[in-house]
Design a protein around this motif. Sequence first.
Motif, PDB file in Angstrom:
ATOM      1  N   SER A  52       0.692  -1.201   0.102  1.00  0.00           N
ATOM      2  CA  SER A  52      -0.127   0.023   0.163  1.00  0.00           C
ATOM      3  C   SER A  52       0.774   1.317  -0.041  1.00  0.00           C
ATOM      4  O   SER A  52       1.968   1.311   0.586  1.00  0.00           O
ATOM      5  N   ASP A 107     -17.345 -10.717   2.788  1.00  0.00           N
ATOM      6  CA  ASP A 107     -17.974  -9.897   1.977  1.00  0.00           C
ATOM      7  C   ASP A 107     -19.484  -9.671   2.627  1.00  0.00           C
ATOM      8  O   ASP A 107     -20.166  -8.742   2.598  1.00  0.00           O
ATOM      9  N   ASP A 146     -13.796   1.922  -3.953  1.00  0.00           N
ATOM     10  CA  ASP A 146     -13.214   2.533  -2.914  1.00  0.00           C
ATOM     11  C   ASP A 146     -14.115   2.554  -1.624  1.00  0.00           C
ATOM     12  O   ASP A 146     -13.289   2.430  -0.594  1.00  0.00           O
ATOM     13  N   GLU A 149     -13.997  -0.880  -0.166  1.00  0.00           N
ATOM     14  CA  GLU A 149     -12.696  -1.117   0.278  1.00  0.00           C
ATOM     15  C   GLU A 149     -12.310  -0.611   1.664  1.00  0.00           C
ATOM     16  O   GLU A 149     -11.677  -1.095   2.712  1.00  0.00           O
ATOM     17  N   ARG A 152     -14.177  -2.217   4.232  1.00  0.00           N
ATOM     18  CA  ARG A 152     -13.449  -3.501   4.718  1.00  0.00           C
ATOM     19  C   ARG A 152     -12.447  -2.974   5.532  1.00  0.00           C
ATOM     20  O   ARG A 152     -12.344  -3.907   6.570  1.00  0.00           O
ATOM     21  N   ASP A 153     -11.548  -1.939   5.415  1.00  0.00           N
ATOM     22  CA  ASP A 153     -10.640  -1.715   6.108  1.00  0.00           C
ATOM     23  C   ASP A 153     -11.091  -1.281   7.642  1.00  0.00           C
ATOM     24  O   ASP A 153     -10.556  -1.865   8.488  1.00  0.00           O
TER      25      ASP A 153
END
Length: 166
Positions: A52, A107, A146, A149, A152-153
Amino acid sequence: MFNLFRTQQKATRILVGAFLLMVAASMLTYLTQTGLTTSADNDTVLAEVGPSKITVAETQAIVERGIRSNQLQAGTIDIMLPSFVDQMMQQRAALYVFGNQGLKVTDEEVLGGLMDTYPQYFENGKLTQRDQLEQQLNSNGITLADGVEAMRDQLLMRKIQNMIYK
């Protein structure tokens, strides 16, 4: 070397002073040239954590969203930016390390997080108003991918914090 500065000969003192100035200038130019790197898409990289990269553009977008949502004040950005970038680096490092150790977010968990955050766009566990959700996310400067994600983070960080503070 410092004894050379104590000598009474003016030429020696000037020569040693010029030499030290040249060494200091070369160190400064070397350190500032390698301090920031540029990626292939010509976006300045502030830090790399695993795969990253934290870029200037990404940091600017997050800061602008914080200002628009009144979470940050424009006058304090100069003071808060270094600690803000440090916090981003620590978060990415935690996500990277725990992700490599097998801690994951499914998910279904991401869908649940999105449904909790944006309930008006979901019915019976399904995304029914995708266009409106994308429009809201785009108004904040991020795409739907985005946003997924980021959720998710966020959920993975919550799992990490629950493991640490439990």
